[in-house]
Enzyme design. Structure first.
Site, short mmCIF file in Angstrom:
data_model
loop_
_atom_site.label_atom_id
_atom_site.label_comp_id
_atom_site.label_asym_id
_atom_site.label_seq_id
_atom_site.Cartn_x
_atom_site.Cartn_y
_atom_site.Cartn_z
N SER A 93 22.47 27.49 -16.45
CA SER A 93 23.66 27.35 -15.62
C SER A 93 24.02 25.86 -15.45
CB SER A 93 23.44 28.05 -14.28
OG SER A 93 24.64 28.19 -13.57
N ASP A 192 26.50 38.68 -17.75
CA ASP A 192 27.00 37.59 -16.93
C ASP A 192 28.51 37.71 -16.73
OD1 ASP A 192 26.84 35.29 -15.45
OD2 ASP A 192 26.15 34.01 -17.08
N HIS A 222 22.71 36.28 -15.44
CA HIS A 222 22.98 34.85 -15.44
C HIS A 222 21.73 33.98 -15.64
CE1 HIS A 222 25.30 31.28 -14.83
NE2 HIS A 222 24.62 30.93 -13.75
#
Length: 250
Positions: A93, A192, A222
């Protein structure tokens, strides 16, 4: 129950080192299992903990994302100071964004980008991420439902300028992808949000090194490093690292 805050970690092994970077509102637990796996394979692994992460959500609204970027840079410099000249970077991320930015600004052997955005979410969406983190953290502290609700509502009064700074940092990194010289592995959870799926495609198409890869893990969300296909993700990261031209012999 006494809370044990997350900590940075370093697992020392060979000359080849991997800097592991967690995401926004996350902490080093997100990449610890990957670090242990790679350490067993002979890689030195270091993961910094971003300033304010692993603690109260209120701190995240008071800190600049540039603090977290400096933490990532300091992690890289720490490995250099310890004598490592063969360094790859892997992040999840926001950690993936930082990994890509390190690939732009520093000499690295390779970059692993996991579920990295290159178009910043809206400030409201980022704030909701903080609210979700705040609820979880305060419950873990053992606070009552009423107290949690009151304190979360109080977050509404906090300034959100830094969330715009975070948006800009992400977007600016996206504009610089063409300057990355190292090989890049783009890894994305199929479950995601669409923003991340779209970002993964753009990252793969934009980075110039022909030694790049792109893979979607259909059963994962994610945080790939903690998902259902964790073992496959770890193996793929290792395979990518092993295929790199590190620049000097062991």
């Amino acid at each position: 129950m006494k809370m044990i805050p997350p900590q940075p970690f370093t697992y020392r092994a060979g000359k080849r080192a991997v800097l592991l970077l967690h995401g926004f509102t996350g902490n080093t637990a997100d990449v610890r299992k990957l670090g242990r796996y790679l350490h067993e394979k002979g890689y030195t692994c270091h993961a910094p903990l971003y300033t304010g992460h692993g603690g109260a959500a209120e701190e995240l609204l008071e800190l600049s994302p540039e603090n977290w970027w400096r933490d990532a840079e300091e992690g890289y410099r720490r490995l250099i100071a310890e004598g490592h000249t063969q360094i790859a970077v892997a992040g999840v991320s926001l950690g993936g964004v930082f990994a890509l930015r390190l690939g732009v600004e520093y000499p690295v052997g390779g970059v692993v980008s996991m579920c990295a955005p290159i178009e910043g979410k809206s400030a409201e969406e980022l704030f909701e991420r903080i609210v979700g983190y705040a609820k979880q953290y305060k419950r873990f502290e053992g606070k009552t439902t009423d107290t949690v609700q009151t304190e979360v509502e109080a977050l509404e009064s906090f300034p959100r300028e830094q969330l715009s700074v975070l948006q800009n940092l992400i977007s600016e990194t996206g504009k610089q992808l063409k300057y990355i010289e190292a090989p890049v592995a783009v890894m994305q959870g199929g479950l995601d949000q669409q923003l991340y799926l779209d970002s993964a495609t753009v990252i793969y198409e934009t980075v110039p090194n022909p030694r790049k890869s792109y893979k979607v893990y259909p059963e994962s969300g994610h945080i790939l490093t903690l998902g259902a296909e964790q073992a496959e993700v770890f193996e793929d990261v290792y395979r990518f690292l092993e295929a790199l031209t590190w620049g000097e012999s062991e």
